[in-house]
Design a protein around this motif. Structure first.
Motif, PDB file in Angstrom:
ATOM      1  N   PHE A 210      19.237 -12.578 -19.096  1.00 56.77           N
ATOM      2  CA  PHE A 210      19.603 -12.240 -20.182  1.00 56.77           C
ATOM      3  C   PHE A 210      18.726 -11.713 -21.344  1.00 56.77           C
ATOM      4  N   GLN A 211      18.638 -10.744 -21.984  1.00 57.88           N
ATOM      5  CA  GLN A 211      17.750 -10.178 -22.892  1.00 57.88           C
ATOM      6  C   GLN A 211      18.487  -9.833 -24.162  1.00 57.88           C
ATOM      7  N   LYS A 212      17.571 -10.085 -25.183  1.00 57.03           N
ATOM      8  CA  LYS A 212      17.946 -10.215 -26.648  1.00 57.03           C
ATOM      9  C   LYS A 212      16.719  -9.638 -27.330  1.00 57.03           C
ATOM     10  N   ALA A 213      17.151  -8.979 -28.590  1.00 56.25           N
ATOM     11  CA  ALA A 213      16.173  -8.523 -29.446  1.00 56.25           C
ATOM     12  C   ALA A 213      15.283  -9.902 -30.136  1.00 56.25           C
ATOM     13  N   SER A 214      14.044  -9.794 -30.600  1.00 61.58           N
ATOM     14  CA  SER A 214      13.254 -10.665 -31.192  1.00 61.58           C
ATOM     15  C   SER A 214      13.787 -11.251 -32.401  1.00 61.58           C
ATOM     16  N   GLU A 215      15.166 -10.602 -33.000  1.00 56.11           N
ATOM     17  CA  GLU A 215      15.921 -11.317 -34.037  1.00 56.11           C
ATOM     18  C   GLU A 215      17.063 -10.735 -33.960  1.00 56.11           C
ATOM     19  N   PRO A 216      17.860 -11.456 -34.740  1.00 60.33           N
ATOM     20  CA  PRO A 216      19.400 -11.306 -34.716  1.00 60.33           C
ATOM     21  C   PRO A 216      19.831  -9.935 -35.256  1.00 60.33           C
ATOM     22  N   TRP A 217      20.775  -8.944 -34.845  1.00 63.00           N
ATOM     23  CA  TRP A 217      21.087  -7.914 -35.207  1.00 63.00           C
ATOM     24  C   TRP A 217      20.475  -6.796 -34.803  1.00 63.00           C
ATOM     25  N   ALA A 218      19.408  -6.929 -34.269  1.00 66.54           N
ATOM     26  CA  ALA A 218      18.547  -5.817 -33.891  1.00 66.54           C
ATOM     27  C   ALA A 218      19.239  -5.053 -32.534  1.00 66.54           C
ATOM     28  N   PRO A 219      19.351  -3.865 -32.555  1.00 66.97           N
ATOM     29  CA  PRO A 219      19.971  -3.154 -31.428  1.00 66.97           C
ATOM     30  C   PRO A 219      19.351  -3.545 -30.177  1.00 66.97           C
ATOM     31  N   THR A 220      19.908  -3.693 -28.986  1.00 64.80           N
ATOM     32  CA  THR A 220      19.350  -3.797 -27.696  1.00 64.80           C
ATOM     33  C   THR A 220      20.142  -3.462 -26.737  1.00 64.80           C
ATOM     34  N   ARG A 222      20.679  -2.653 -22.300  1.00 65.51           N
ATOM     35  CA  ARG A 222      19.924  -3.002 -21.055  1.00 65.51           C
ATOM     36  C   ARG A 222      20.937  -2.172 -19.990  1.00 65.51           C
ATOM     37  N   VAL A 223      20.050  -1.196 -19.214  1.00 61.85           N
ATOM     38  CA  VAL A 223      20.688  -0.582 -18.074  1.00 61.85           C
ATOM     39  C   VAL A 223      20.090  -1.150 -16.846  1.00 61.85           C
ATOM     40  N   SER A 224      21.125  -1.872 -15.929  1.00 63.23           N
ATOM     41  CA  SER A 224      20.668  -2.264 -14.826  1.00 63.23           C
ATOM     42  C   SER A 224      21.537  -1.584 -13.683  1.00 63.23           C
ATOM     43  N   GLY A 225      21.064  -0.525 -13.169  1.00 62.01           N
ATOM     44  CA  GLY A 225      21.573   0.128 -12.180  1.00 62.01           C
ATOM     45  C   GLY A 225      22.974   0.988 -12.790  1.00 62.01           C
ATOM     46  N   LYS A 226      24.190   0.486 -12.379  1.00 62.70           N
ATOM     47  CA  LYS A 226      25.336   1.070 -12.934  1.00 62.70           C
ATOM     48  C   LYS A 226      26.042   0.091 -14.029  1.00 62.70           C
ATOM     49  N   LEU A 227      25.409  -0.993 -14.332  1.00 58.14           N
ATOM     50  CA  LEU A 227      25.766  -1.932 -15.228  1.00 58.14           C
ATOM     51  C   LEU A 227      24.882  -1.649 -16.742  1.00 58.14           C
ATOM     52  N   ILE A 228      25.802  -1.288 -17.597  1.00 62.95           N
ATOM     53  CA  ILE A 228      25.285  -1.056 -19.168  1.00 62.95           C
ATOM     54  C   ILE A 228      25.883  -2.128 -19.935  1.00 62.95           C
ATOM     55  N   THR A 229      24.817  -2.766 -20.778  1.00 64.21           N
ATOM     56  CA  THR A 229      25.215  -3.745 -21.637  1.00 64.21           C
ATOM     57  C   THR A 229      24.507  -3.675 -23.021  1.00 64.21           C
ATOM     58  N   GLY A 230      25.199  -3.998 -24.246  1.00 64.20           N
ATOM     59  CA  GLY A 230      24.338  -4.244 -25.450  1.00 64.20           C
ATOM     60  C   GLY A 230      24.849  -5.331 -26.163  1.00 64.20           C
ATOM     61  N   GLN A 231      23.512  -5.843 -26.938  1.00 62.43           N
ATOM     62  CA  GLN A 231      23.574  -7.057 -27.327  1.00 62.43           C
ATOM     63  C   GLN A 231      24.605  -7.185 -28.555  1.00 62.43           C
ATOM     64  N   ASN A 232      24.833  -6.374 -29.506  1.00 59.01           N
ATOM     65  CA  ASN A 232      25.706  -6.578 -30.831  1.00 59.01           C
ATOM     66  C   ASN A 232      26.185  -5.373 -31.241  1.00 59.01           C
ATOM     67  N   PRO A 233      26.899  -5.184 -32.428  1.00 58.39           N
ATOM     68  CA  PRO A 233      27.560  -4.058 -32.817  1.00 58.39           C
ATOM     69  C   PRO A 233      26.613  -2.997 -33.109  1.00 58.39           C
ATOM     70  N   ASN A 234      25.440  -3.472 -33.625  1.00 57.57           N
ATOM     71  CA  ASN A 234      24.244  -2.363 -33.654  1.00 57.57           C
ATOM     72  C   ASN A 234      23.827  -1.855 -32.551  1.00 57.57           C
ATOM     73  N   SER A 235      24.282  -2.094 -31.539  1.00 62.75           N
ATOM     74  CA  SER A 235      23.706  -1.647 -30.130  1.00 62.75           C
ATOM     75  C   SER A 235      24.867  -0.709 -29.522  1.00 62.75           C
ATOM     76  N   ALA A 236      26.185  -0.596 -29.982  1.00 64.18           N
ATOM     77  CA  ALA A 236      27.293   0.181 -29.754  1.00 64.18           C
ATOM     78  C   ALA A 236      26.870   1.682 -29.443  1.00 64.18           C
ATOM     79  N   LYS A 237      26.074   2.297 -30.470  1.00 63.80           N
ATOM     80  CA  LYS A 237      25.862   3.760 -30.128  1.00 63.80           C
ATOM     81  C   LYS A 237      24.843   3.950 -28.973  1.00 63.80           C
ATOM     82  N   GLY A 238      23.942   2.983 -29.028  1.00 67.71           N
ATOM     83  CA  GLY A 238      23.130   3.015 -27.829  1.00 67.71           C
ATOM     84  C   GLY A 238      23.706   3.055 -26.528  1.00 67.71           C
ATOM     85  N   VAL A 239      24.690   1.968 -26.268  1.00 65.43           N
ATOM     86  CA  VAL A 239      25.564   1.886 -25.191  1.00 65.43           C
ATOM     87  C   VAL A 239      26.252   3.341 -24.854  1.00 65.43           C
TER      88      VAL A 239
END
Length: 250
Positions: A210-220, A222-239
């Protein structure tokens, strides 16, 4: 031919308390604002479907499904600041309603993974109640994964993965870097006591890193092969950008 992305939204529209009583409306999130106590700041959280849509739609065909089909419930609490604070959300809400008001059933896409290039699950609290255990969604994810397709989710969207067991008997997330809505963020919005499980804890139990930002709401993201995940709504564009990159369109 343009890449084709299947987006799966929740069909669940109510928060349920421990007695099984509905206490408020929910669904998928557009653009909520949370005030985090005792901080004095209000955090504007970016759209979980609108921003990835803006990234992908110019070069991809987008198809939208939900477990029940028809209208996928939009969390009314997620509409608060979008007109003022986010033109992307305003345009999406005003001009793209057909995307979530006329969804196909997830079951309609079983056996059709070859027609698509990616599968994407936006968040909102709804997925915690239906997509986490929906048999058709679980089968769909397995089919996309077996075909080597991109599988992605953001915020509570990774709840769709927690019960996905691959043919080798392991969870789809085992051994992979995964991000999703954290326990701290759930506590901050006062929703931990209403969730059927703690998403961060369950992802760890499934063997993910499990990977998360050092503080809540920061965009995070993760790309692990074909699996792509984002922590929170601020991560949506990055996903969305990570999906586009994986498809060779970004």
């Amino acid at each position: 031919m343009s890449p084709k992305v299947l987006v799966v939204l929740t069909s669940h529209g109510e928060i349920i308390d421990s007695s099984g009583k509905p206490i408020q409306k929910t669904g998928w999130y557009l653009c909520p604002t949370y005030t985090i106590e005792p901080a004095v700041n209000t955090f504007t959280i970016k759209p979980e479907f609108a921003h990835p849509y803006d990234v992908l739609a110019p070069k991809c065909e987008i198809v939208v499904a939900s477990p029940k089909g028809g209208a996928a419930p939009l969390d009314p609490n997620s509409l608060q600041p979008w007109v003022k604070d986010d033109s992307s959300s305003a345009n999406f809400f005003n001009n793209k309603k057909s995307l979530w008001e006329n969804t196909a059933k997830v079951s309609d896409f079983l056996g059709r993974a070859d027609e698509f290039d990616a599968l994407f699950y936006p968040g909102g609290h709804g997925p915690m109640y239906d997509l986490a255990t929906d048999k058709d969604s679980i089968a769909l994810i397995n089919e996309f994964w077996a075909k080597g397709k991109v599988v992605a989710a953001v915020c509570h969207g990774p709840a769709a993965f927690v019960n996905v067991t691959l043919p080798n008997g392991e969870n789809i997330m085992k051994g992979k870097e995964v991000s999703a809505f954290s326990n701290a963020e759930e506590d901050a919005v006062g929703m931990s006591k209403y969730m059927p499980f703690a998403l961060e804890d369950k992802i760890k139990e499934d063997g993910a890193i499990f990977q998360k930002a050092s503080e809540p709401w920061a965009p995070t993201v993760r790309v692990s092969g074909k699996l792509i995940t984002g922590q929170n709504p601020n991560s949506a564009k990055g996903v969305g950008e990570a999906i586009a990159s994986a498809l060779g369109t970004f």
